[in-house]
Design a protein around this motif. Structure first.
Motif, PDB file in Angstrom:
ATOM      1  N   ALA A  48      39.131  38.973  33.865  1.00 16.46           N
ATOM      2  CA  ALA A  48      37.794  38.387  33.880  1.00 16.46           C
ATOM      3  C   ALA A  48      37.502  37.861  35.276  1.00 16.46           C
ATOM      4  O   ALA A  48      38.403  37.741  36.121  1.00 16.46           O
ATOM      5  CB  ALA A  48      37.684  37.268  32.847  1.00 16.46           C
ATOM      6  N   SER A  49      36.242  37.533  35.520  1.00 16.49           N
ATOM      7  CA  SER A  49      35.829  36.944  36.798  1.00 16.49           C
ATOM      8  C   SER A  49      35.140  35.614  36.517  1.00 16.49           C
ATOM      9  O   SER A  49      34.083  35.583  35.873  1.00 16.49           O
ATOM     10  CB  SER A  49      34.878  37.885  37.548  1.00 16.49           C
ATOM     11  N   GLY A  56      32.819  36.088  42.219  1.00 11.03           N
ATOM     12  CA  GLY A  56      33.653  35.318  41.324  1.00 11.03           C
ATOM     13  C   GLY A  56      35.123  35.322  41.703  1.00 11.03           C
ATOM     14  O   GLY A  56      35.535  35.896  42.711  1.00 11.03           O
ATOM     15  N   GLN A  57      35.921  34.670  40.850  1.00  9.79           N
ATOM     16  CA  GLN A  57      37.359  34.548  41.063  1.00  9.79           C
ATOM     17  C   GLN A  57      38.086  35.267  39.941  1.00  9.79           C
ATOM     18  O   GLN A  57      37.873  34.991  38.758  1.00  9.79           O
ATOM     19  CB  GLN A  57      37.759  33.068  41.074  1.00  9.79           C
ATOM     20  N   LEU A  58      38.961  36.198  40.300  1.00 10.80           N
ATOM     21  CA  LEU A  58      39.672  37.000  39.307  1.00 10.80           C
ATOM     22  C   LEU A  58      40.656  36.146  38.520  1.00 10.80           C
ATOM     23  O   LEU A  58      41.444  35.388  39.092  1.00 10.80           O
ATOM     24  CB  LEU A  58      40.416  38.142  39.997  1.00 10.80           C
ATOM     25  N   VAL A  59      40.627  36.289  37.197  1.00  9.58           N
ATOM     26  CA  VAL A  59      41.604  35.627  36.331  1.00  9.58           C
ATOM     27  C   VAL A  59      42.196  36.654  35.374  1.00  9.58           C
ATOM     28  O   VAL A  59      41.543  37.633  34.999  1.00  9.58           O
ATOM     29  CB  VAL A  59      40.995  34.455  35.522  1.00  9.58           C
ATOM     30  N   VAL A  60      43.435  36.426  35.003  1.00 11.17           N
ATOM     31  CA  VAL A  60      44.095  37.197  33.958  1.00 11.17           C
ATOM     32  C   VAL A  60      43.966  36.408  32.662  1.00 11.17           C
ATOM     33  O   VAL A  60      44.179  35.194  32.640  1.00 11.17           O
ATOM     34  CB  VAL A  60      45.580  37.438  34.301  1.00 11.17           C
ATOM     35  N   VAL A  61      43.612  37.088  31.574  1.00 11.91           N
ATOM     36  CA  VAL A  61      43.344  36.433  30.293  1.00 11.91           C
ATOM     37  C   VAL A  61      44.364  36.910  29.261  1.00 11.91           C
ATOM     38  O   VAL A  61      44.709  38.103  29.219  1.00 11.91           O
ATOM     39  CB  VAL A  61      41.911  36.738  29.804  1.00 11.91           C
ATOM     40  N   SER A  62      44.838  36.001  28.446  1.00 16.16           N
ATOM     41  CA  SER A  62      45.830  36.359  27.440  1.00 16.16           C
ATOM     42  C   SER A  62      45.242  37.297  26.391  1.00 16.16           C
ATOM     43  O   SER A  62      44.026  37.371  26.200  1.00 16.16           O
ATOM     44  CB  SER A  62      46.379  35.105  26.755  1.00 16.16           C
ATOM     45  N   ARG A  63      46.111  37.991  25.687  1.00 13.31           N
ATOM     46  CA  ARG A  63      45.682  38.980  24.695  1.00 13.31           C
ATOM     47  C   ARG A  63      44.796  38.364  23.622  1.00 13.31           C
ATOM     48  O   ARG A  63      43.830  38.984  23.160  1.00 13.31           O
ATOM     49  CB  ARG A  63      46.911  39.641  24.070  1.00 13.31           C
ATOM     50  N   ALA A 104      44.147  31.511  30.241  1.00 14.20           N
ATOM     51  CA  ALA A 104      43.900  32.328  31.430  1.00 14.20           C
ATOM     52  C   ALA A 104      44.702  31.776  32.594  1.00 14.20           C
ATOM     53  O   ALA A 104      45.230  30.663  32.544  1.00 14.20           O
ATOM     54  CB  ALA A 104      42.409  32.344  31.760  1.00 14.20           C
ATOM     55  N   HIS A 105      44.776  32.586  33.648  1.00 11.37           N
ATOM     56  CA  HIS A 105      45.523  32.183  34.843  1.00 11.37           C
ATOM     57  C   HIS A 105      44.853  32.848  36.051  1.00 11.37           C
ATOM     58  O   HIS A 105      44.558  34.044  36.023  1.00 11.37           O
ATOM     59  CB  HIS A 105      46.979  32.650  34.740  1.00 11.37           C
ATOM     60  N   TYR A 106      44.586  32.066  37.074  1.00 10.82           N
ATOM     61  CA  TYR A 106      44.007  32.648  38.278  1.00 10.82           C
ATOM     62  C   TYR A 106      44.971  33.667  38.878  1.00 10.82           C
ATOM     63  O   TYR A 106      46.194  33.480  38.872  1.00 10.82           O
ATOM     64  CB  TYR A 106      43.699  31.562  39.303  1.00 10.82           C
ATOM     65  N   ALA A 107      44.394  34.749  39.389  1.00  8.45           N
ATOM     66  CA  ALA A 107      45.206  35.814  39.990  1.00  8.45           C
ATOM     67  C   ALA A 107      45.440  35.583  41.473  1.00  8.45           C
ATOM     68  O   ALA A 107      45.901  36.488  42.176  1.00  8.45           O
ATOM     69  CB  ALA A 107      44.515  37.163  39.786  1.00  8.45           C
ATOM     70  N   THR A 108      45.140  34.404  41.933  1.00  6.94           N
ATOM     71  CA  THR A 108      45.332  34.055  43.341  1.00  6.94           C
ATOM     72  C   THR A 108      46.763  34.377  43.776  1.00  6.94           C
ATOM     73  O   THR A 108      47.725  34.077  43.075  1.00  6.94           O
ATOM     74  CB  THR A 108      45.072  32.552  43.553  1.00  6.94           C
ATOM     75  N   ALA A 137      45.305  38.992  43.906  1.00  5.79           N
ATOM     76  CA  ALA A 137      43.981  39.460  44.311  1.00  5.79           C
ATOM     77  C   ALA A 137      42.960  38.384  43.950  1.00  5.79           C
ATOM     78  O   ALA A 137      43.115  37.666  42.960  1.00  5.79           O
ATOM     79  CB  ALA A 137      43.623  40.770  43.618  1.00  5.79           C
ATOM     80  N   ASP A 138      41.924  38.278  44.763  1.00  3.49           N
ATOM     81  CA  ASP A 138      40.870  37.302  44.507  1.00  3.49           C
ATOM     82  C   ASP A 138      39.751  37.875  43.640  1.00  3.49           C
ATOM     83  O   ASP A 138      39.107  37.137  42.892  1.00  3.49           O
ATOM     84  CB  ASP A 138      40.265  36.809  45.824  1.00  3.49           C
ATOM     85  N   ARG A 139      39.506  39.173  43.770  1.00  2.00           N
ATOM     86  CA  ARG A 139      38.369  39.794  43.080  1.00  2.00           C
ATOM     87  C   ARG A 139      38.806  41.085  42.401  1.00  2.00           C
ATOM     88  O   ARG A 139      39.737  41.762  42.860  1.00  2.00           O
ATOM     89  CB  ARG A 139      37.237  40.081  44.068  1.00  2.00           C
ATOM     90  N   LEU A 140      38.115  41.441  41.346  1.00  2.00           N
ATOM     91  CA  LEU A 140      38.479  42.629  40.592  1.00  2.00           C
ATOM     92  C   LEU A 140      38.334  43.899  41.422  1.00  2.00           C
ATOM     93  O   LEU A 140      39.146  44.821  41.294  1.00  2.00           O
ATOM     94  CB  LEU A 140      37.623  42.733  39.323  1.00  2.00           C
ATOM     95  N   GLN A 141      37.326  43.959  42.289  1.00  4.41           N
ATOM     96  CA  GLN A 141      37.140  45.168  43.085  1.00  4.41           C
ATOM     97  C   GLN A 141      38.353  45.437  43.975  1.00  4.41           C
ATOM     98  O   GLN A 141      38.722  46.595  44.197  1.00  4.41           O
ATOM     99  CB  GLN A 141      35.874  45.070  43.937  1.00  4.41           C
ATOM    100  N   GLN A 142      38.999  44.387  44.456  1.00  3.68           N
ATOM    101  CA  GLN A 142      40.229  44.567  45.248  1.00  3.68           C
ATOM    102  C   GLN A 142      41.283  45.315  44.438  1.00  3.68           C
ATOM    103  O   GLN A 142      41.969  46.198  44.962  1.00  3.68           O
ATOM    104  CB  GLN A 142      40.798  43.204  45.657  1.00  3.68           C
TER     105      GLN A 142
END
Length: 336
Positions: A4-5, A13-20, A25-29, A32-37
């Motif tokens: 998610a962003s 926005g800021q990329l986050v990983v979301v649980s199933r 959630a957890h920041y992907a810092t 990667a900062d953004r999903l496009q990366q």
């Protein structure tokens, strides 16, 4: 994997990983900062995000926090391309039958597609603002995919390999603006405002056998003002699968990482009951409901959306849990 962003004041926005289960959630810092990366360097970055995802699901991520869909932008807040197909021929048949128009033969062998605005998507909980109710405001519940690079002339089978993520979409339409635009023979433009996408984007492997042959075999649920109006099967009656839709684009051009391709309005056929037709699975857009009314009664009776109306679009897995989170939007009058 679910991504998610989160809103952070920037355009992307800021990329986050979301649980199933969509609980944490957890920041992907650091990855990667953004999903496009991630889409630009999928082979290197996605395994790292997958590791974080597994740690999050195990409850071992040290800096996890409760996931809040209200903080989400579209997973891709802006994209290099948004191409929306019309993969459910039943929808086309109904709309054309309602106005006594024949479906051209090539509609059954080649998908319809238009290129929408991709520079400004709505978040899943953002109000949809319009200047006038007279424009014929309509929701459209759809499934969409996000691609990696797919080369020109790719086959449908090759195109399927380029799918990275799946999402839900609400492809807003302004029905009363469409006729004049189509009469100019140059396609949709003003009649297709900003599209909204689900809170999270999901990798195909999360769906198990529900993802087969480029189709997502789950039920797309649509509620209008709190009332369920659609429980449509997204897979069974999809005339053109996502590989075919992407390959349609690839006939004359490359598809680049970060492109979004939509299914068009999810639509199911009527069933025969006591010599009558009934659309027991409902509808995913008001235009289809009005077409059904016209076929049965000679004229439509359902009005389009008004300011203050709400729409909720969601899909649940075979375990009954929400897969993407819900799109929940209110129609609002544009300020000023």
């Amino acid at each position: 994997m679910k991504l998610a962003s989160y809103k952070d004041g920037s355009r992307d926005g800021q990329l986050v990983v979301v649980s199933r289960d969509l609980s944490t959630a957890h920041y992907a810092t650091g990855i990667a900062d953004r999903l496009q990366q991630v889409l630009d360097d999928w082979g290197f970055l996605s395994p790292q995000l997958q590791d974080l995802y597994e740690t999050l699901n195990q409850g071992k991520a040290r800096h996890a926090f409760p996931f809040d869909p209200a903080q989400c932008m579209s997973p891709l807040p802006r994209a290099y391309q948004w191409a929306d197909g019309s993969a459910y021929i039943n929808h086309v048949e109904l709309v054309r039958l309602a106005r006594n128009a024949k479906v051209p033969e090539n509609y059954y062998t080649e998908p319809l597609m238009y290129q929408g605005g991709s520079d400004d998507f709505l978040g899943p909980r953002d109000d949809a603002q319009f200047a006038s109710e007279d424009w014929g405001i309509d929701f459209e519940a759809e499934v969409a995919v996000v691609t990696g690079d797919v080369p020109m002339t790719s086959t449908p089978e090759q195109a399927l390999e380029g799918i990275r993520l799946l999402m839900l979409a609400n492809d807003w339409s302004l029905r009363h603006l469409i006729p004049d635009e189509l009469a100019k023979s140059f396609g949709f433009f003003q009649s297709k405002p900003a599209t909204a996408f689900s809170p999270v984007a999901v990798t195909p492997d999360e769906f198990g056998d529900a993802w087969q042959g480029g189709k997502l075999h789950l039920t797309l649920q649509t509620q209008w003002n709190g009332r369920t109006v659609g429980m449509c099967d997204a897979g069974q009656e999809m005339t053109f699968h996502f590989g075919q839709l992407i390959a349609h684009i690839c006939k004359t051009r490359n598809v680049r990482a970060g492109s979004i391709v939509g299914s068009g309005t999810v639509s199911n056929r009527a069933v025969e009951k006591d010599d009558n037709k009934e659309w027991v699975k409902g509808y995913s857009c008001i235009a289809e409901k009005r077409a059904i009314e016209t076929i049965l009664d000679g004229k439509p009776s359902t009005e389009f959306m008004k300011f203050g109306d709400t729409v909720r679009i969601e899909m649940k897995g075979k375990d009954g849990q929400s897969v993407f989170g819900a799109i929940e939007q209110k129609v609002a009058k544009l300020a000023g």
